[in-house]
Design a protein around this motif. Structure first.
Motif: not given
Length: 280
Positions: A180-186, A189-195
């Motif tokens: 599901a879509p994520v918002t805020g701190d989550a 965290t997803v953006r950092q992992t993708c990078r």
């Protein structure tokens, strides 16, 4: 056939994940995970398999869905350092071609094949998943373990894989799934992992199902096994604890933090897809 192992390297149409895998090679080829650069599968909370055993368990589940007979030809898309390809070839008697955009992974995979006396049945080469160097209908089955998350145009990659499969042949895909879509701190965290993994974004269920259909693949199974693989993230963080990438590398902080992977893996929105499709 056009599948010459000496095929010239071209720029991959998917993001360049080679350097990421090369940075991980020291750990992936060590005793902690022994060549497997993918999640492990535990049957239950009481399952006491090691990370090494659990990653092999996921490979075995993939092999079961391929239902391969000796002599058949299989394609491993995103072969890593070759352990899954060698394990499946040894267990089934199949011939396997593995592809990767990491030269270091390919070198290690070839070394492993030689050491296992399987070089006559298993080959590895540099190739882009969106431009495979194989003729149409070359393979009796294929798998892609944690490969699609690195590719921007997943429909193009799946279409290309389907092209190389004989009609009715299976494709097994396992990958990180964003439930599901994520918002805020989550979301951060997803953006950092993708990078860190050079992923354009983790796929969701609708995206994957749509891409499979557009690629001419019929979905046979589509399961979210996220709870069976979740402990992998802490286990991999522990395995990476003593590995230090080059400090100037943009992924240094992520891979040297014992909190980054577990924090990502603990997100309830993060699942893991295990799907089986067949070429129509």
């Amino acid at each position: 056939m056009t599948d010459d192992p000496s095929v010239r390297h071209t720029a991959p149409s998917s993001p360049d994940t080679g350097p990421v895998h090369d940075e991980q090679t020291e750990t992936a080829d060590g005793t902690a995970v022994d060549g497997n650069i993918h999640v492990g599968y535990w049957d239950s909370a009481d399952d006491d398999r090691s990370l090494n055993q659990a990653t092999d368990r996921l490979t075995d589940l993939v092999a079961e869905r391929l239902a391969t007979a000796p002599g058949q030809r299989l394609l491993d898309v995103g072969c890593g350092t070759g352990r899954p390809a060698l394990r499946i070839a040894r267990a089934t008697g199949a011939r396997v071609s593995g592809i990767s955009v990491s030269d270091e992974d390919i070198d290690l995979a070839r070394t492993r094949a030689d050491a296992a006396a399987l070089a006559g049945r298993v080959d590895f080469r540099y190739a882009d998943a969106c431009a495979l160097p194989f003729d149409a209908a070359s393979f009796d089955g294929a798998w892609a373990i944690e490969c699609l998350m690195h590719i921007s145009d997943r429909t193009a990659a799946l279409t290309e894989i389907a092209r190389t499969l004989r009609p009715g042949s299976p494709l097994v895909v396992t990958d990180v799934l964003l439930r599901a879509p994520v918002t805020g701190d989550a979301a951060e965290t997803v953006r950092q992992t993708c990078r860190a993994f050079r992923s354009p974004g983790f796929p969701g269920p609708v995206e994957l199902r749509t891409a499979l259909d557009r690629a001419g693949l019929e979905t046979v199974e589509f399961n979210d096994i996220g709870e069976h693989v979740r402990r992998t993230y802490q286990a991999f963080a522990d395995a990476f604890d003593g590995v230090r990438p080059t400090p100037g590398d943009p992924h240094y902080e992520f891979f040297t933090s014992t909190r980054s992977l577990p924090r990502f893996g603990a997100l309830p929105e993060v699942g893991y897809v295990f799907l089986v499709a067949r070429r129509r």
